[in-house]
Structure formats: C-alpha cells, structure tokens
Motif scaffolding. Sequence first.
Motif, PDB file in Angstrom:
ATOM      1  N   ALA A 211       5.242  -0.559  14.779  1.00  0.00           N
ATOM      2  CA  ALA A 211       3.895  -0.816  14.260  1.00  0.00           C
ATOM      3  C   ALA A 211       3.392  -2.226  14.550  1.00  0.00           C
ATOM      4  O   ALA A 211       2.495  -2.714  13.866  1.00  0.00           O
ATOM      5  N   ASP A 287      -4.683  -4.109  16.957  1.00  0.00           N
ATOM      6  CA  ASP A 287      -4.785  -4.833  15.688  1.00  0.00           C
ATOM      7  C   ASP A 287      -6.232  -5.226  15.410  1.00  0.00           C
ATOM      8  O   ASP A 287      -7.049  -5.395  16.328  1.00  0.00           O
ATOM      9  N   ALA A 319      -1.510   1.715  12.810  1.00  0.00           N
ATOM     10  CA  ALA A 319      -2.403   0.555  12.787  1.00  0.00           C
ATOM     11  C   ALA A 319      -1.625  -0.580  12.136  1.00  0.00           C
ATOM     12  O   ALA A 319      -1.105  -0.419  11.032  1.00  0.00           O
ATOM     13  N   HIS A 320      -1.552  -1.708  12.793  1.00  0.00           N
ATOM     14  CA  HIS A 320      -0.637  -2.754  12.348  1.00  0.00           C
ATOM     15  C   HIS A 320      -0.894  -3.198  10.907  1.00  0.00           C
ATOM     16  O   HIS A 320       0.046  -3.345  10.123  1.00  0.00           O
ATOM     17  N   GLN A 321      -2.143  -3.402  10.540  1.00  0.00           N
ATOM     18  CA  GLN A 321      -2.441  -3.953   9.215  1.00  0.00           C
ATOM     19  C   GLN A 321      -2.889  -2.855   8.240  1.00  0.00           C
ATOM     20  O   GLN A 321      -3.738  -2.032   8.573  1.00  0.00           O
ATOM     21  N   PRO A 322      -2.350  -2.865   7.027  1.00  0.00           N
ATOM     22  CA  PRO A 322      -2.754  -1.866   6.030  1.00  0.00           C
ATOM     23  C   PRO A 322      -4.242  -1.854   5.758  1.00  0.00           C
ATOM     24  O   PRO A 322      -4.805  -0.807   5.416  1.00  0.00           O
ATOM     25  N   TYR A 324      -6.633  -1.600   7.494  1.00  0.00           N
ATOM     26  CA  TYR A 324      -7.407  -0.701   8.341  1.00  0.00           C
ATOM     27  C   TYR A 324      -7.582   0.668   7.686  1.00  0.00           C
ATOM     28  O   TYR A 324      -8.325   1.512   8.180  1.00  0.00           O
ATOM     29  N   GLN A 336      -1.389   7.084   7.786  1.00  0.00           N
ATOM     30  CA  GLN A 336      -1.405   5.827   8.534  1.00  0.00           C
ATOM     31  C   GLN A 336      -0.090   5.099   8.297  1.00  0.00           C
ATOM     32  O   GLN A 336       0.393   5.009   7.166  1.00  0.00           O
ATOM     33  N   SER A 338       1.752   1.382   8.841  1.00  0.00           N
ATOM     34  CA  SER A 338       1.437  -0.026   9.075  1.00  0.00           C
ATOM     35  C   SER A 338       2.631  -0.909   8.750  1.00  0.00           C
ATOM     36  O   SER A 338       3.615  -0.465   8.151  1.00  0.00           O
ATOM     37  N   HIS A 340       3.007  -5.550   8.958  1.00  0.00           N
ATOM     38  CA  HIS A 340       2.258  -6.797   8.798  1.00  0.00           C
ATOM     39  C   HIS A 340       2.588  -7.595   7.546  1.00  0.00           C
ATOM     40  O   HIS A 340       2.676  -8.823   7.602  1.00  0.00           O
ATOM     41  N   GLN A 357      -4.515  -7.758   1.639  1.00  0.00           N
ATOM     42  CA  GLN A 357      -4.167  -6.392   2.017  1.00  0.00           C
ATOM     43  C   GLN A 357      -4.216  -5.471   0.800  1.00  0.00           C
ATOM     44  O   GLN A 357      -3.893  -5.891  -0.312  1.00  0.00           O
ATOM     45  N   THR A 374       3.291   1.527   4.224  1.00  0.00           N
ATOM     46  CA  THR A 374       3.377   0.132   4.640  1.00  0.00           C
ATOM     47  C   THR A 374       4.826  -0.316   4.633  1.00  0.00           C
ATOM     48  O   THR A 374       5.474  -0.343   3.575  1.00  0.00           O
TER      49      THR A 374
END
Length: 403
Positions: A211, A287, A319-322, A324, A336, A338, A340, A357, A374
């Motif tokens: 991720a 990202d 998707a790297h960041q929650p 999103y 999803q 994530s 990060h 986040q 996450t």
Amino acid sequence: MDGRGGAVDEGESVEAEVRVGRAGRRWRRVGVLLGVLVVLCLPPWWTLFGAGADWPLPVFLTGTGVFVAWLVSFPFLMVAGHGSRRNDRAARVADTSLGVVWVLWTWSVLGGLVDLVLGGFDVGGAGRARIVALTVAAVSAGLLGWGHYEAMRVPRVKRLDVRVPRLGAGLDGTRVVVLADTHYGPIDRAGWSARVADAVNALDADVVVHAGDIADGTPAQRREQSAPLGTIRSKLARVYVTGNHEYGGEAQGWLDRMADLGWEALHNRHVVVKRGGDALVLAGVDDVTAGSSGLAGHSADLTGALEGADPALPVLLVAHQPKYVPQAAAAGIDLQISGHTHGGQIWPFNFLVRIDQPVVHGLSRHGERTQLYTSRGTGFWGPPFRVFAPSEITVLTLRSGAA
C-alpha cells in the motif's frame, strides 16, 4: 532612454522584492524550526537537569551541553541526511536522535505533571525532583530499547476476516496479504526485507498488496533492500500503489522498479482476478499528494482507475492514505486498503495522526457499503523505534455474503 532606464529600475525593484520575500520566508522557516526544537528540548532538560534535582555541577553542565549540541547540530544533520546530498550516516544520526528526544519529551512532560501532583500533596520532600528525573530517564531508556527491537524485528502476522457482501462464493476465503510503509532507508535492512518476504511466502497468499511508501530514497539507492520484494509469491496478483514518500524519491522510478520485480503497479488503473467463476476488481490510485508533485500523469484518479470495470463486480481499492475513503465511499467501493499512519509509531503521536486521518489503524466502516482497513505498517519511518504501535503483516481473509 529614460523610459528604458525606468523600466530597468522597476524590474530590478521587483526582483529585489522577490529576493527579500524569499529570504524572509526562509528565515521564518528557520525560526519555526528553532522554536520547535527548543520546545522539544526544554521539558526533558528541565525535568532531568534543571528542576531542582541538584546534580553536581559537572553532571548539570554535561547534560546541558548535550541538549545544546543536539539543538545546534540537528538541523544540519537533517539537511545533510534528507536533503539533496542524502547522506545516510547523517540521516541515521538525525532520525535516531529525534526519536530519543521525542520519547524524552513525552515522559518528561508526564514526569513533570507527576512532580506537580506530588508537590501538591507534599510527597517526596527535597529529593523528589531527582527521583522523578531518574524515573523519567529509566522509563525512556527502557521504552527506547524495546521500541528499537519492535521496529527492527520481522512484523507479527495479524489475521482478520472481512465480510464483503458482493463477493462471489468462488472467491470466498481469498487471502489478501497486506504490506505497507516498508520505508527502506538509511539503515540497511536488506536482511530484514528478505525475512519479511519469507514470512509473506509462508502465508500462501492469493493476493499480495503493498500500500505504498516502499522507501525513503531512490530505486538505485534502495535497490538491495527492495530486491526481496521480487521473491514474494501469490496465486492471483501482486499489486502496488505509490505513497507520499515515493514522491520525494522518484515516484515513476519506483513504479518501474516494482514492475521489474513482477508487481502490478496500480497507477490509477485496475486488474481483475478470478476464481471459481467469480471475479474481483483490484484497483489502485496514486497517493493524494501526487497531484502537487509536478509529475505529469500523476494524481489520485479513482474514475480513471475504475474505467472499464464492470460496476456489478466487488472492488478492492488500494489507496495509500486512509483519508481517501470519502471518495471511495462515494464511488461505492467495497473495501479500501491503506497504510500511511504507522499506527502513530511512537506514542502519543497517534493522537496527532488522528487529526489528519479518519482512522489510525484497523477495520472501519464508512457509509453503507465501504469498509476501510488501515495497516500499522510493516517497517518504520525516520526514528528506528515503535512504541505502543507494533508493525504488522496483515492477512485479510475475504468472506462472501451478508453477515
């Protein structure tokens, strides 16, 4: 001639104003940095040496000198280690010392509060400040030793069943192994990387997800550390998306590197995996920082990632960041994945992460359909410590049908 001279003078005046503006911004940044460093230094210095502990003068001077030396040298170490020179030795010293100071700051503040409470009840007498100082030093040293071990070990495996109502019965039991935030960096962890790959291969994954935030540095710098990713096996797919740190170290180069290692780079695109007559869409977006990176064709584009996908199929989005997840929920994404956040990495930083986040770690629901997992991350960023935020290799077993 006078007109031209006036135009030249005006142009020179504008250029001078621009230079002054840039210099002013630079000095403001320096001022903010120094202010932050002073705030980080003062509580531990005060608790350990200046709050009435009454140490002998050589101890007081030595302790004070150490804090002053760090305050002065740290900015230069950071620039040398994480600037254009990318000196790994300087980065190791800067990152490690920052972690030490953060832990000392946290426990010095707590120690100071305890000291105030004890003083209010007139407990401890004249020696209370020294006892608090020694306790803070011992607790900090213990947490730093344990935290370093936690950061450097192969992550423990975390297992979780995730119910995906739209998933077909043929894909029930699909094992998705999640890696995130490996952050190969100034500390050479090629051996650690190989052991992580072995641990993943022992899990018999159907799908392996990375991720984002593979490394701090360029693909050439971290070639040996990233090489074991090429040995990871899966039955259906190995997929990867960029993290924010890739955009500080050749994001397109990392996409190419992962492709060379046999991974599907989900650069705003998707692949479809099938088993038992059923299908699952694996989609990925760049990202959220990609759009401001200046790289052509890089941005978080969910519409592009799903273009051509059958809307009746369930979608697993990486998707790297929650943060999103609102876009994912609006698009009806099923799950999803994530990273990060690192789970905060060093307590109590998790409370600051929560400001930015929606989730720090674990499984959460967003809207009627969308779930978000996450990860706390597989490696660490910067300071080689993890305190009350263990790393993980995650096995998400997807289950079909309603709960």
